[in-house]
Scaffold this active site. Structure first.
Site, PDB file in Angstrom:
ATOM      1  N   HIS A 288      -7.211  -6.134   0.953  1.00 54.55           N
ATOM      2  CA  HIS A 288      -6.203  -5.301   1.304  1.00 54.55           C
ATOM      3  C   HIS A 288      -5.205  -5.852   2.501  1.00 54.55           C
ATOM      4  O   HIS A 288      -4.239  -4.959   2.989  1.00 54.55           O
ATOM      5  CB  HIS A 288      -6.714  -3.915   1.540  1.00 54.55           C
ATOM      6  CG  HIS A 288      -5.395  -2.755   1.440  1.00 54.55           C
ATOM      7  ND1 HIS A 288      -4.756  -2.579   0.161  1.00 54.55           N
ATOM      8  CD2 HIS A 288      -5.071  -2.094   2.477  1.00 54.55           C
ATOM      9  CE1 HIS A 288      -4.181  -1.454   0.427  1.00 54.55           C
ATOM     10  NE2 HIS A 288      -3.918  -1.270   1.730  1.00 54.55           N
TER      11      HIS A 288
ATOM     12  N   SER B 235       0.849  -1.206   0.090  1.00 53.55           N
ATOM     13  CA  SER B 235       0.071   0.017  -0.142  1.00 53.55           C
ATOM     14  C   SER B 235       0.782   1.379  -0.005  1.00 53.55           C
ATOM     15  O   SER B 235       1.649   1.624  -0.906  1.00 53.55           O
ATOM     16  CB  SER B 235      -0.970  -0.103   1.239  1.00 53.55           C
ATOM     17  OG  SER B 235      -1.995   0.893   1.170  1.00 53.55           O
TER      18      SER B 235
ATOM     19  N   ASP C 243      -9.910  -5.941  -2.920  1.00 52.19           N
ATOM     20  CA  ASP C 243      -9.474  -4.629  -2.054  1.00 52.19           C
ATOM     21  C   ASP C 243     -10.307  -3.482  -2.164  1.00 52.19           C
ATOM     22  O   ASP C 243     -10.488  -3.008  -3.400  1.00 52.19           O
ATOM     23  CB  ASP C 243      -8.241  -4.502  -2.699  1.00 52.19           C
ATOM     24  CG  ASP C 243      -7.385  -3.525  -1.853  1.00 52.19           C
ATOM     25  OD1 ASP C 243      -7.842  -2.625  -1.252  1.00 52.19           O
ATOM     26  OD2 ASP C 243      -5.973  -3.466  -2.012  1.00 52.19           O
TER      27      ASP C 243
HETATM   28  N1  LIG Z   1      -8.305   2.397   8.270  1.00 44.16           N
HETATM   29  C1  LIG Z   1      -7.355   3.027   7.503  1.00 44.16           C
HETATM   30  C2  LIG Z   1      -6.716   1.981   6.586  1.00 44.16           C
HETATM   31  C3  LIG Z   1      -5.749   0.883   7.521  1.00 44.16           C
HETATM   32  C4  LIG Z   1      -5.300   0.083   6.711  1.00 44.16           C
HETATM   33  O1  LIG Z   1      -5.893  -0.947   5.763  1.00 44.16           O
HETATM   34  N2  LIG Z   1      -3.991  -0.254   6.738  1.00 44.16           N
HETATM   35  C5  LIG Z   1      -3.406  -1.174   5.881  1.00 44.16           C
HETATM   36  C6  LIG Z   1      -2.034  -0.611   5.324  1.00 44.16           C
HETATM   37  S1  LIG Z   1      -2.758   0.624   4.160  1.00 44.16           S
HETATM   38  C7  LIG Z   1      -2.476  -2.185   7.208  1.00 44.16           C
HETATM   39  O2  LIG Z   1      -1.596  -2.749   6.789  1.00 44.16           O
HETATM   40  N3  LIG Z   1      -3.016  -2.164   8.342  1.00 44.16           N
HETATM   41  C8  LIG Z   1      -2.274  -2.953   9.480  1.00 44.16           C
HETATM   42  C9  LIG Z   1      -2.621  -4.517   9.444  1.00 44.16           C
HETATM   43  O3  LIG Z   1      -3.598  -4.730   8.970  1.00 44.16           O
HETATM   44  O4  LIG Z   1      -1.935  -4.939  10.507  1.00 44.16           O
HETATM   45  C10 LIG Z   1      -7.807   3.849   6.308  1.00 44.16           C
HETATM   46  O5  LIG Z   1      -8.898   3.743   5.869  1.00 44.16           O
HETATM   47  O6  LIG Z   1      -7.246   5.059   6.245  1.00 44.16           O
END
Ligand SMILES: N[C@@H](CCC(=O)N[C@@H](CS)C(=O)NCC(=O)O)C(=O)O
Length: 281
Positions: free
Chosen positions: A259, A150, A226
């Site tokens: 995602h 991401s 995603d």
């Molecule tokens: N909730 C956040 C997105 C959070 C998200 O999906 N983060 C991803 C990377 S973009 C992630 O790796 N989260 C931590 C995890 O799943 O351990 C938003 O909508 O701004």
């Protein structure tokens, strides 16, 4: 005090999963990062795959959830897993506390805008300060590859495309592929670099790839379920840019994957083997 403070050090698949803290001169704060050293590192210097995580992450998300260490141990690859922004009470954050800017959301750029420019120099931290540090202190060769997810997929692609010769291969999961054209990217680039959009282009993988043929192979993994695909990620722009410059990019769409780190865990082995083919003799 030693340059690297060891916060934890645990045996894993015959190697070591280590969490370090250090004072970053580039970010002007204390930082933590994780490293997986495969068993081969007790005998020789090993090549390293850098992993850049996405929004809201620290070094722990990939370390705990991706399940990369078993195959890294087999292949003799070290994993270098940095944090996603400068940290600490004195580091400025998003004024509204949002998760897509500031702490946990450094976007791997060198900020020029106040009040962020003092600490938010993640581009230089990832491609200069951290490699110099770990290569001096740990049993690593100078063979490097880079990957990420991401926001971190964006960072990996931009760094690899701009730093030709420093990395042998690059891959990304669900990268923010055209940040000048999506809400996450536009907010971050405006906040860190200001409103002159010509300054943003140096941090857009699709624009970089359209301008110049990539000097290294690129693998991109994307789930078609995603929720961020159409609005934020836009991998089709990368593919078009790659075709325009005649670059070597493989975009793999995966049916039904979202995602999350479940998606990453499902395909990380393929990425480790892809990088090993370019890193190992
Ligand atoms: N909730 C956040 C997105 C959070 C998200 O999906 N983060 C991803 C990377 S973009 C992630 O790796 N989260 C931590 C995890 O799943 O351990 C938003 O909508 O701004």
């Amino acid at each position: 005090m030693a340059v690297l403070e060891i916060l934890s050090d645990q045996r894993l698949f015959g190697g070591r999963q280590i969490r370090f803290a250090h004072d970053s001169a580039v970010l002007q704060c204390r930082m933590q990062f994780s490293v997986y050293l495969p068993p081969q590192a007790t005998q020789q210097d090993v090549p390293a795959l850098y992993w850049l995580s996405g929004l809201t992450c620290t070094d722990e998300n990939f370390s705990v959830k991706a399940g990369a260490q078993r195959v890294a141990a087999e292949l003799g690859l070290a994993l270098i897993i940095p944090d996603t922004s400068p940290r600490g009470e004195n580091v400025p954050d998003d004024p509204d506390g949002a998760s897509d800017f500031g702490l946990g959301a450094g976007f791997y750029v060198n900020a020029t805008e106040a009040p962020f420019q003092q600490n938010y120099q993640m581009y230089d931290y990832i491609c200069k300060e951290l490699p110099a540090l770990v290569e001096a202190e740990l049993p690593l060769s100078t063979s490097r590859a880079i990957s990420g997810h991401s926001m971190g997929g964006h960072g990996a692609l931009v760094i690899a495309l701009r730093e030709a010769g420093r990395y042998r291969s690059v891959s990304a999961f669900s990268p923010i592929s055209n940040p000048v054209n999506c809400p996450w990217g536009r907010k971050a680039l405006a906040g860190y670099l200001g409103n002159d959009e010509s300054q943003w282009q140096q941090y857009d993988a699709s624009l970089l790839l359209a301008q110049k043929k990539a000097a290294l192979p690129i693998l991109v993994e994307q789930g078609d379920a995603d929720p961020f695909l159409a609005e934020q990620l836009k991998p089709e722009t990368l593919q078009a840019a790659s075709a325009a410059s005649g670059s070597e990019l493989e975009l793999r769409m995966q049916t039904g994957y979202d995602h999350s780190y479940y998606f990453i865990a499902s395909f990380i082995e393929d990425h480790l083997r892809f990088h090993a083919r370019h890193l190992l003799p």
